[in-house]
Write a protein that holds these residues in place. Structure first.
Motif, PDB file in Angstrom:
ATOM      1  N   PRO A 147       0.801  -1.231   0.000  1.00  0.00           N
ATOM      2  CA  PRO A 147       0.000   0.000   0.000  1.00  0.00           C
ATOM      3  C   PRO A 147       0.829   1.274   0.000  1.00  0.00           C
ATOM      4  CG  PRO A 147      -0.081  -1.089   2.149  1.00  0.00           C
ATOM      5  CD  PRO A 147       0.557  -2.058   1.208  1.00  0.00           C
ATOM      6  N   ALA A 148       2.060   1.234   0.507  1.00  0.00           N
ATOM      7  CA  ALA A 148       2.901   2.432   0.567  1.00  0.00           C
ATOM      8  C   ALA A 148       3.564   2.750  -0.764  1.00  0.00           C
ATOM      9  CB  ALA A 148       3.971   2.269   1.652  1.00  0.00           C
ATOM     10  N   LEU A 149       3.573   1.807  -1.687  1.00  0.00           N
ATOM     11  CA  LEU A 149       4.235   2.007  -2.981  1.00  0.00           C
ATOM     12  C   LEU A 149       3.266   2.693  -3.945  1.00  0.00           C
ATOM     13  CD1 LEU A 149       6.853   1.463  -4.573  1.00  0.00           C
ATOM     14  CD2 LEU A 149       5.836  -0.692  -5.325  1.00  0.00           C
ATOM     15  N   ARG A 150       3.121   4.008  -3.790  1.00  0.00           N
ATOM     16  CA  ARG A 150       2.145   4.753  -4.587  1.00  0.00           C
ATOM     17  C   ARG A 150       2.715   5.188  -5.932  1.00  0.00           C
ATOM     18  NH1 ARG A 150      -2.346   5.725  -1.821  1.00  0.00           N
ATOM     19  NH2 ARG A 150      -2.312   5.442   0.446  1.00  0.00           N
ATOM     20  N   GLU A 151       4.009   5.436  -5.990  1.00  0.00           N
ATOM     21  CA  GLU A 151       4.649   5.807  -7.250  1.00  0.00           C
ATOM     22  C   GLU A 151       5.510   4.647  -7.729  1.00  0.00           C
ATOM     23  OE1 GLU A 151       6.729   9.472  -7.133  1.00  0.00           O
ATOM     24  OE2 GLU A 151       5.073  10.587  -6.216  1.00  0.00           O
ATOM     25  N   PHE A 152       5.364   4.324  -9.022  1.00  0.00           N
ATOM     26  CA  PHE A 152       6.072   3.177  -9.579  1.00  0.00           C
ATOM     27  C   PHE A 152       7.103   3.643 -10.600  1.00  0.00           C
ATOM     28  CE2 PHE A 152       6.566  -0.843 -11.880  1.00  0.00           C
ATOM     29  CZ  PHE A 152       6.633  -1.719 -10.809  1.00  0.00           C
ATOM     30  N   PRO A 153       8.260   2.985 -10.677  1.00  0.00           N
ATOM     31  CA  PRO A 153       9.294   3.386 -11.644  1.00  0.00           C
ATOM     32  C   PRO A 153       8.800   3.356 -13.081  1.00  0.00           C
ATOM     33  CG  PRO A 153      10.181   1.850 -10.020  1.00  0.00           C
ATOM     34  CD  PRO A 153       8.704   1.874  -9.814  1.00  0.00           C
ATOM     35  N   ALA A 154       9.444   4.145 -13.921  1.00  0.00           N
ATOM     36  CA  ALA A 154       9.055   4.254 -15.332  1.00  0.00           C
ATOM     37  C   ALA A 154       9.343   2.956 -16.089  1.00  0.00           C
ATOM     38  CB  ALA A 154       9.813   5.414 -15.976  1.00  0.00           C
ATOM     39  N   PRO A 155       8.610   2.696 -17.172  1.00  0.00           N
ATOM     40  CA  PRO A 155       8.778   1.457 -17.950  1.00  0.00           C
ATOM     41  C   PRO A 155      10.190   1.225 -18.465  1.00  0.00           C
ATOM     42  CG  PRO A 155       6.766   2.576 -18.588  1.00  0.00           C
ATOM     43  CD  PRO A 155       7.491   3.508 -17.676  1.00  0.00           C
ATOM     44  N   GLU A 156      10.913   2.308 -18.796  1.00  0.00           N
ATOM     45  CA  GLU A 156      12.259   2.122 -19.343  1.00  0.00           C
ATOM     46  C   GLU A 156      13.208   1.489 -18.336  1.00  0.00           C
ATOM     47  OE1 GLU A 156      11.671   6.624 -18.534  1.00  0.00           O
ATOM     48  OE2 GLU A 156      10.546   4.955 -19.434  1.00  0.00           O
ATOM     49  N   ARG A 157      12.843   1.456 -17.066  1.00  0.00           N
ATOM     50  CA  ARG A 157      13.672   0.803 -16.056  1.00  0.00           C
ATOM     51  C   ARG A 157      13.603  -0.716 -16.165  1.00  0.00           C
ATOM     52  NH1 ARG A 157      17.227   4.471 -14.010  1.00  0.00           N
ATOM     53  NH2 ARG A 157      16.156   6.406 -13.438  1.00  0.00           N
ATOM     54  N   PHE A 158      12.564  -1.223 -16.846  1.00  0.00           N
ATOM     55  CA  PHE A 158      12.366  -2.675 -16.961  1.00  0.00           C
ATOM     56  C   PHE A 158      12.155  -3.039 -18.438  1.00  0.00           C
ATOM     57  CE2 PHE A 158      10.293  -1.154 -13.014  1.00  0.00           C
ATOM     58  CZ  PHE A 158      11.191  -1.670 -12.088  1.00  0.00           C
ATOM     59  N   PRO A 159      13.181  -2.922 -19.252  1.00  0.00           N
ATOM     60  CA  PRO A 159      13.022  -3.124 -20.701  1.00  0.00           C
ATOM     61  C   PRO A 159      12.683  -4.547 -21.116  1.00  0.00           C
ATOM     62  CG  PRO A 159      15.347  -2.908 -20.111  1.00  0.00           C
ATOM     63  CD  PRO A 159      14.564  -2.565 -18.882  1.00  0.00           C
ATOM     64  N   ARG A 160      12.932  -5.536 -20.258  1.00  0.00           N
ATOM     65  CA  ARG A 160      12.701  -6.937 -20.645  1.00  0.00           C
ATOM     66  C   ARG A 160      11.499  -7.563 -19.936  1.00  0.00           C
ATOM     67  NH1 ARG A 160      17.374 -10.600 -19.463  1.00  0.00           N
ATOM     68  NH2 ARG A 160      16.277 -11.938 -20.944  1.00  0.00           N
ATOM     69  N   VAL A 161      10.823  -6.813 -19.085  1.00  0.00           N
ATOM     70  CA  VAL A 161       9.791  -7.397 -18.225  1.00  0.00           C
ATOM     71  C   VAL A 161       8.664  -8.015 -19.054  1.00  0.00           C
ATOM     72  CG1 VAL A 161       8.371  -5.312 -17.964  1.00  0.00           C
ATOM     73  CG2 VAL A 161       8.504  -7.003 -16.093  1.00  0.00           C
ATOM     74  N   GLN A 162       8.178  -9.180 -18.597  1.00  0.00           N
ATOM     75  CA  GLN A 162       7.116  -9.916 -19.288  1.00  0.00           C
ATOM     76  C   GLN A 162       5.844 -10.011 -18.451  1.00  0.00           C
ATOM     77  OE1 GLN A 162       8.702 -13.740 -20.431  1.00  0.00           O
ATOM     78  NE2 GLN A 162      10.392 -12.853 -21.612  1.00  0.00           N
ATOM     79  N   THR A 163       6.011 -10.210 -17.141  1.00  0.00           N
ATOM     80  CA  THR A 163       4.841 -10.287 -16.262  1.00  0.00           C
ATOM     81  C   THR A 163       5.062  -9.394 -15.057  1.00  0.00           C
ATOM     82  OG1 THR A 163       5.689 -12.195 -15.025  1.00  0.00           O
ATOM     83  CG2 THR A 163       4.316 -12.659 -16.938  1.00  0.00           C
ATOM     84  N   MET A 164       3.975  -8.707 -14.636  1.00  0.00           N
ATOM     85  CA  MET A 164       4.039  -7.829 -13.478  1.00  0.00           C
ATOM     86  C   MET A 164       2.757  -7.993 -12.668  1.00  0.00           C
ATOM     87  SD  MET A 164       5.492  -4.403 -15.383  1.00  0.00           S
ATOM     88  CE  MET A 164       6.215  -3.686 -13.915  1.00  0.00           C
ATOM     89  N   VAL A 165       2.912  -8.161 -11.368  1.00  0.00           N
ATOM     90  CA  VAL A 165       1.772  -8.217 -10.458  1.00  0.00           C
ATOM     91  C   VAL A 165       1.980  -7.072  -9.478  1.00  0.00           C
ATOM     92  CG1 VAL A 165       0.392  -9.671  -8.929  1.00  0.00           C
ATOM     93  CG2 VAL A 165       1.771 -10.727 -10.724  1.00  0.00           C
ATOM     94  N   LEU A 166       1.215  -5.982  -9.642  1.00  0.00           N
ATOM     95  CA  LEU A 166       1.524  -4.716  -8.985  1.00  0.00           C
ATOM     96  C   LEU A 166       0.502  -4.348  -7.912  1.00  0.00           C
ATOM     97  CD1 LEU A 166       2.585  -2.759 -12.195  1.00  0.00           C
ATOM     98  CD2 LEU A 166       3.982  -4.186 -10.694  1.00  0.00           C
TER      99      LEU A 166
END
Length: 279
Positions: A207-226
């Motif tokens: 719940p404290a993670l309100r701001e998430f890093p930009a997409p360019e930080r994860f150029p290879r990511v395939q799955t995300m559970v946020l």
């Protein structure tokens, strides 16, 4: 009870499993099994003392889970120099064991213990390690050098701790990390140094993670559970020529009623809902 001479002359024995028994100690006869490679001591709920493994120098796989062990001997790596997999989940460990001389270790499972902290260089000497599982402990802070030396690590599981702070350099050496699970914690910022190779990222129920890093930080990511639905918005438009408003990509928001949805899943792990992601 197993007699101390139970394994006499079994010099060619490679695998020994003593699962689901009421043993309070492991017989000293094990030390005579010089050729033993796999030792499985699973669900020995009465076992409180780590076995004496002096003499089992061929051991590669050791599983001692769901017992009441409180510590791992400091000389374990001297007794078992070829150890590649150590599983001591669901015990009562209160600190990370000293395994710096287990240079062949690939998998370390410390999940579901009572470890409150990760001192600097906790995993020093484990340069071959590729899976580190620390979920369901009592971790609150991830310091800068906690994972120092783990340059080949591929899987890191920190789910369901009490992590409220992650140092910006905590993951900087993890050039090969592919799967990071930080679900069910309370940290407000996710550092990205060292995470450019991630394929799978889980930060759900933070719940404290309100701001998430930009997409360019994860150029290879395939799955995300946020944690929040809006964390996905920036990823919807990555590499699209037209704005999201003109593309075919759409987002649907569903407000379920008690009849539509099993509300008991709300606090479940992501693997309860999407079991295929656990692999």
């Amino acid at each position: 009870m197993i007699a101390d001479d139970a394994f006499t002359n079994l010099t060619s024995l490679r695998v020994l499993e003593l699962d689901d028994n009421y043993l309070t100690k492991i017989p000293t006869a094990i030390v005579k099994l010089s050729g033993l490679e796999d030792l499985i001591l699973s669900n020995l709920k009465e076992l409180r003392i780590f076995p004496n493994l002096n003499g089992t120098r061929s051991l590669e796989v050791l599983r001692l889970d769901r017992a009441q062990v409180t510590n791992v001997p400091i000389n374990l790596c001297e007794q078992c120099p070829k150890l590649k997999s150590l599983d001591v989940k669901s015990n009562f460990l209160t600190e990370v064991p000293n395994l710096q001389n287990c240079s062949e270790l690939r998998v370390l499972d410390l999940a579901s213990n009572m470890i409150p902290s990760l001192p600097d260089e906790s995993f020093k000497g484990l340069g071959m390690l590729h899976d580190l599982l620390l979920s369901n402990n009592k971790l609150q802070v991830i310091p800068s050098d906690a994972f120092s030396g783990l340059s080949r690590l591929q899987v890191l599981d920190l789910e369901s701790n009490y992590i409220e702070y992650i140092h910006p350099d905590a993951f900087k050496e993890m050039k090969h990390l592919e799967d990071l699970n930080l679900g069910n914690n309370v940290f407000p910022a996710l550092p990205t140094s060292g995470l450019s190779g991630l394929l799978h990222l889980k930060t759900f129920n933070n719940p404290a993670l309100r701001e998430f890093p930009a997409p360019e930080r994860f150029p290879r990511v395939q799955t995300m559970v946020l944690s929040y639905a809006y964390h996905c918005c920036a990823f919807l438009s990555v590499e699209m020529e037209d704005p999201v408003t003109k593309s075919s990509v759409q987002e649907s928001i569903f407000f379920p009623t008690d009849n539509d949805f099993d509300m008991s899943l709300w606090n479940s792990s992501f693997t309860d809902i999407w079991p295929q992601l656990s692999k």
